[in-house]
Design a protein around this motif. Structure first.
Motif, mmCIF file in Angstrom:
data_model
loop_
_atom_site.group_PDB
_atom_site.id
_atom_site.type_symbol
_atom_site.label_atom_id
_atom_site.label_comp_id
_atom_site.label_asym_id
_atom_site.label_seq_id
_atom_site.Cartn_x
_atom_site.Cartn_y
_atom_site.Cartn_z
ATOM 1 N N ASP A 72 0.828 -1.198 0.000
ATOM 2 C CA ASP A 72 0.000 0.000 0.000
ATOM 3 C C ASP A 72 0.866 1.253 0.000
ATOM 4 O O ASP A 72 0.609 2.211 -0.751
ATOM 5 C CB ASP A 72 -0.933 0.012 1.215
ATOM 6 C CG ASP A 72 -2.132 -0.896 1.046
ATOM 7 O OD1 ASP A 72 -2.640 -1.000 -0.084
ATOM 8 O OD2 ASP A 72 -2.559 -1.505 2.041
ATOM 9 N N ALA B 50 2.425 1.744 -3.323
ATOM 10 C CA ALA B 50 1.445 2.265 -4.285
ATOM 11 C C ALA B 50 1.224 3.762 -4.082
ATOM 12 O O ALA B 50 1.175 4.544 -5.043
ATOM 13 C CB ALA B 50 0.125 1.506 -4.136
ATOM 14 N N THR C 221 4.179 5.723 -5.262
ATOM 15 C CA THR C 221 4.185 5.777 -6.732
ATOM 16 C C THR C 221 3.271 6.887 -7.220
ATOM 17 O O THR C 221 3.627 7.664 -8.118
ATOM 18 C CB THR C 221 3.742 4.420 -7.301
ATOM 19 O OG1 THR C 221 4.676 3.401 -6.913
ATOM 20 C CG2 THR C 221 3.654 4.480 -8.827
ATOM 21 N N TYR D 256 -5.891 7.608 -2.199
ATOM 22 C CA TYR D 256 -5.674 6.187 -2.476
ATOM 23 C C TYR D 256 -6.668 5.332 -1.706
ATOM 24 O O TYR D 256 -7.250 4.379 -2.254
ATOM 25 C CB TYR D 256 -4.241 5.817 -2.106
ATOM 26 C CG TYR D 256 -3.938 4.338 -2.132
ATOM 27 C CD1 TYR D 256 -3.691 3.674 -3.332
ATOM 28 C CD2 TYR D 256 -3.885 3.598 -0.946
ATOM 29 C CE1 TYR D 256 -3.400 2.320 -3.358
ATOM 30 C CE2 TYR D 256 -3.584 2.244 -0.958
ATOM 31 C CZ TYR D 256 -3.353 1.605 -2.164
ATOM 32 O OH TYR D 256 -3.073 0.265 -2.181
ATOM 33 N N LYS E 21 -9.174 2.839 -3.553
ATOM 34 C CA LYS E 21 -8.965 1.405 -3.357
ATOM 35 C C LYS E 21 -10.145 0.746 -2.652
ATOM 36 O O LYS E 21 -10.609 -0.328 -3.071
ATOM 37 C CB LYS E 21 -7.691 1.174 -2.536
ATOM 38 C CG LYS E 21 -7.462 -0.310 -2.226
ATOM 39 C CD LYS E 21 -6.386 -0.534 -1.181
ATOM 40 C CE LYS E 21 -6.328 -2.012 -0.797
ATOM 41 N NZ LYS E 21 -5.393 -2.275 0.327
ATOM 42 N N VAL F 214 -3.405 5.042 -12.716
ATOM 43 C CA VAL F 214 -3.088 3.760 -12.079
ATOM 44 C C VAL F 214 -4.336 2.919 -11.832
ATOM 45 O O VAL F 214 -4.247 1.688 -11.778
ATOM 46 C CB VAL F 214 -2.308 3.959 -10.756
ATOM 47 C CG1 VAL F 214 -0.972 4.623 -11.028
ATOM 48 C CG2 VAL F 214 -3.122 4.748 -9.736
ATOM 49 N N ILE G 258 6.919 3.221 -12.492
ATOM 50 C CA ILE G 258 5.990 2.329 -11.780
ATOM 51 C C ILE G 258 6.621 0.946 -11.795
ATOM 52 O O ILE G 258 6.855 0.367 -12.867
ATOM 53 C CB ILE G 258 4.595 2.272 -12.440
ATOM 54 C CG1 ILE G 258 4.005 3.665 -12.613
ATOM 55 C CG2 ILE G 258 3.643 1.403 -11.624
ATOM 56 C CD1 ILE G 258 2.659 3.686 -13.339
ATOM 57 N N VAL H 147 4.134 -2.903 -8.225
ATOM 58 C CA VAL H 147 3.046 -1.945 -8.018
ATOM 59 C C VAL H 147 2.054 -1.986 -9.184
ATOM 60 O O VAL H 147 0.832 -1.926 -8.973
ATOM 61 C CB VAL H 147 3.623 -0.525 -7.831
ATOM 62 C CG1 VAL H 147 2.509 0.524 -7.876
ATOM 63 C CG2 VAL H 147 4.373 -0.435 -6.509
ATOM 64 N N SER H 148 2.560 -2.122 -10.384
ATOM 65 C CA SER H 148 1.681 -2.189 -11.563
ATOM 66 C C SER H 148 0.740 -3.385 -11.471
ATOM 67 O O SER H 148 -0.465 -3.275 -11.730
ATOM 68 C CB SER H 148 2.529 -2.284 -12.831
ATOM 69 O OG SER H 148 1.696 -2.323 -13.971
ATOM 70 N N TYR I 169 -0.159 -4.863 -8.780
ATOM 71 C CA TYR I 169 -1.093 -4.644 -7.667
ATOM 72 C C TYR I 169 -2.270 -3.772 -8.109
ATOM 73 O O TYR I 169 -3.419 -4.060 -7.768
ATOM 74 C CB TYR I 169 -0.355 -4.000 -6.500
ATOM 75 C CG TYR I 169 -1.194 -3.860 -5.248
ATOM 76 C CD1 TYR I 169 -1.741 -4.971 -4.620
ATOM 77 C CD2 TYR I 169 -1.453 -2.606 -4.701
ATOM 78 C CE1 TYR I 169 -2.510 -4.854 -3.472
ATOM 79 C CE2 TYR I 169 -2.224 -2.470 -3.552
ATOM 80 C CZ TYR I 169 -2.749 -3.593 -2.945
ATOM 81 O OH TYR I 169 -3.516 -3.470 -1.811
ATOM 82 N N PHE I 170 -1.975 -2.731 -8.874
ATOM 83 C CA PHE I 170 -3.061 -1.880 -9.350
ATOM 84 C C PHE I 170 -3.988 -2.638 -10.302
ATOM 85 O O PHE I 170 -5.201 -2.416 -10.299
ATOM 86 C CB PHE I 170 -2.511 -0.621 -10.031
ATOM 87 C CG PHE I 170 -2.159 0.480 -9.066
ATOM 88 C CD1 PHE I 170 -3.119 1.018 -8.224
ATOM 89 C CD2 PHE I 170 -0.865 0.970 -8.988
ATOM 90 C CE1 PHE I 170 -2.805 2.029 -7.318
ATOM 91 C CE2 PHE I 170 -0.531 1.982 -8.091
ATOM 92 C CZ PHE I 170 -1.502 2.505 -7.254
#
Length: 650
Positions: free
Chosen positions: A4, A7, A10, A38, A42, A77, A284, A288-289, A291-292
């Motif tokens: 988290d 992210a 980022t 975020y 999320k 994202v 990124i 992280v990519s 995860y998104f």
């Protein structure tokens, strides 16, 4: 560092990179407010990146629009259509990432937010629309309309008076699905907010009827999420003060310089190091990519669960569902009956005609929902036989904004942005100054808000110069993309409302009289639609043209009735006339006729475009006076006798 935080960091650095790439922008808010944004995207905002116009999505408005780089990073994202190249084009000409968010220009942007305070006020309008539509369509077993409206505001938004007006009404109406996250960093452009903003914001919001919550550490995701969940359970609108540090993690942390200046190469490098993000522009990581991508699919699943309810609703209540879907389509507006235009016989104020026509339209179209800033009886905008919308009665169709003109304009803009309703806002023309920013934004957003302004001239009379508009029509006519209509009688007024409530993407302003006006024999709905037309044709060879609007048209017709060679033109809308073909304009105002006279009991500003530098303007370029309306008109020369004399002598 957990995923988290990776992210969030980022998102922070994508925002900084946009600003550095443009060498322009506001890094302070994105660095401080990224965690709360975020958390919203999320865990709380239910919205489908694959179906972005889905009607039952949660709405999000970044009221502090100067922090647009944060919004664009989020839209990228979370899969809402912005690419890395779009982020690299931040603040560049014709890019999808302009300096402040623009509705209709960037997918995923719910409202154009530039002037501070407008965003939270439009969010109130969206929450109000959600409540109203829920009262129309929702059933005990199935909720077709059921979503939240979220907004992030800053100290600047809450200093603006419009935010207090809108928040006061939201508290009064208990708009429980409105949740405001307050980025409380206590810094503005000039320095600490202690210089000019020392009040206890949460105490103020308690007094306004809101539930209030505090997050002491703006980086504490668990606390942010917990407070949002608590806010969702409230029976009131809620504000969550999230205490942050502007420019968090940068060398300019907690200083005014973090607000609106790029960090610079060294500042960006130091910030990257603080966040442990690779020293690469617009970086990124794969982790992280991925995860998104998971979060995008999670959000789609949540949306699909709600869409199942919609499918059940469509099967069980097909007629209501069809009406709802049609209401979201601007092409489905009902038209005024043709025989209504010439149905007025006695002398009537155009505000009274407007009231009758509005009630006729509202009777046929149950989705017309609007009101006045505490002037309904004077504006004639109260829907007869209908109750007021209130905390206890969501079925009411009359909406009173109280004496809150600033908020009224923005709230009605928000209602339209939400979709499903047709709205209007009403007050005296002299108070249109208070609505100018919201009319301008309506035009920028291409939304068809209807502004009904009455008491349109010195005919106001006894209330005196404070209530007699002079320069206001010139101001309204100067706003690009707005249609201003000042009708002369019942026929023109009915046609004006028809245009207004059938507009698809253009705001319409109506300027209506307080005093009674005669019904004119040659008035024309078709002529009104073209902005100007010949209402009294000349006898013999044309020598002079008299152009008038509103209450002065009847004076012009009467003054010129026995004059040969004099044409009288009614010009209810400069904008509609300017849009006509050159042939039509030549037919109405032949270029070879230079003896032209305009008559309007308002400012002469703008009239030389039609009468020429050598033309005569019978107008008022000073303030009015207090007295009986007819006597005030006489004082300033707006009588048949004086106008006739001026035409003859010209």
């Amino acid at each position: 560092m957990n995923i988290d935080n990776k992210a969030i960091n980022t998102i922070r650095m994508l925002s900084v990179d946009q600003i550095e790439s443009a060498n322009s922008g506001h890094p302070g808010l994105p660095l401080g407010a990224a965690p709360m944004a975020y958390a919203l995207f999320k865990n709380h905002i239910i919205r489908d990146a694959h179906d972005m116009d889905w009607h039952n999505r949660d709405r999000f408005i970044l009221s502090a629009g100067h922090g647009s780089a944060l919004l664009y990073s989020l839209l990228h994202v979370f899969g809402y259509g912005l690419t890395i190249d779009d982020l690299k084009d931040f603040r560049q000409l014709d890019s999808k990432t302009p300096g402040h968010p623009e509705y209709g220009h960037t997918r995923g942007v719910e409202a154009t937010t530039g002037p501070l305070g407008q965003g939270i006020a439009m969010a109130v309008g969206m929450a109000l629309a959600e409540e109203k539509l829920a009262s129309i369509y929702n059933k005990d077993d199935l909720k077709l309309v059921d979503h939240y409206t979220y907004t992030i505001v800053g100290d600047g938004c809450l200093m603006e008076g419009i935010s207090n007006e809108a928040s006061s009404l939201a508290g009064t109406l208990k708009l429980k699905k409105l949740i405001v996250l307050y980025d409380s960093n206590r810094i503005s452009i000039e320095g600490s907010t202690d210089l000019a903003f020392s009040e206890n914001v949460l105490d103020r919001y308690k007094a306004l009827g809101w539930d209030v919550f505090t997050v002491e550490d703006g980086n504490n995701l668990d606390d942010i999420n917990a407070k949002i969940e608590e806010a969702k359970k409230s029976d009131k609108p809620a504000i969550i003060e999230v205490k942050t540090k502007i420019g968090f993690g940068s060398p300019r942390e907690d200083t005014a310089k973090a607000h609106g200046e790029p960090l610079g190469a060294e500042g960006r490098k130091a910030t990257r190091e603080f966040y442990e993000v690779l020293d690469e522009d617009f970086y990124i990581s794969d982790e992280v990519s991925e995860y998104f991508e998971k979060l995008i699919e999670d959000n789609t699943k949540k949306a699909n669960q709600k869409k199942e309810i919609e499918k059940e609703y469509a099967k069980k209540y097909p007629e209501e569902y069809e009406k709802f879907i049609n209401s979201l389509n601007p092409e489905k507006t009902e038209l005024l009956e043709e025989d209504y235009y010439k149905s007025f016989e006695k002398d009537m104020a155009t505000r009274s005609v407007s009231g009758e026509v509005l009630n006729k339209l509202a009777k046929d179209n149950k989705l017309i929902f609007g009101g006045s800033a505490d002037l309904g009886p004077s504006n004639k905008t109260t829907l007869k036989g209908e109750e007021y919308f209130s905390t206890e009665n969501r079925a009411g169709r009359n909406l009173t904004f109280g004496v809150r003109e600033h908020a009224m304009g923005a709230i009605t803009n928000g209602i339209l942005l939400h979709g499903g309703l047709k709205t209007y806002a009403a007050t005296f023309l002299v108070f249109s100054d208070y609505l100018k920013p919201t009319i301008r934004l309506a035009s920028l957003m291409n939304i068809p808000n209807v502004f009904i302004f009455t008491h349109d001239s010195i005919g106001v009379g006894e209330d005196g110069p404070t209530h007699e508009p002079i320069e206001h029509l010139a101001m309204l006519r100067s706003i690009p993309g707005v249609i201003v209509l000042r009708p002369a009688d019942g026929c023109e007024t009915a046609a004006s409302l028809n245009i207004a409530f059938n507009s698809k993407s253009t705001p319409v302003v109506l300027a209506l009289s307080r005093q009674n006006l005669p019904q004119l024999e040659n008035s024309s709905k078709d002529g009104l639609k073209r902005g100007a037309y010949i209402i009294k044709k000349e006898e013999g060879e044309l020598e002079k043209i008299v152009i008038a609007t509103g209450s002065e048209v009847s004076l012009a017709v009467e003054a010129a009735k026995d004059m040969k060679g004099v044409r009288v033109v009614s010009m209810p809308s400069m904008e509609l006339f300017d849009a006509q073909s050159s042939d039509y304009k030549e037919e109405i105002l032949p270029k070879n006729i230079t003896k032209r006279i305009s008559i309007e009991a308002l400012s002469s500003f703008g009239w030389h475009k039609y009468v020429g530098l050598s033309g005569l303007t019978i107008s008022l370029d000073g303030f009015g006076a207090s007295g009986k309306g007819a006597e005030v008109f006489e004082r300033f020369g707006f009588t048949v006798e004086n106008i006739k004399k001026k035409i003859e002598e010209f």
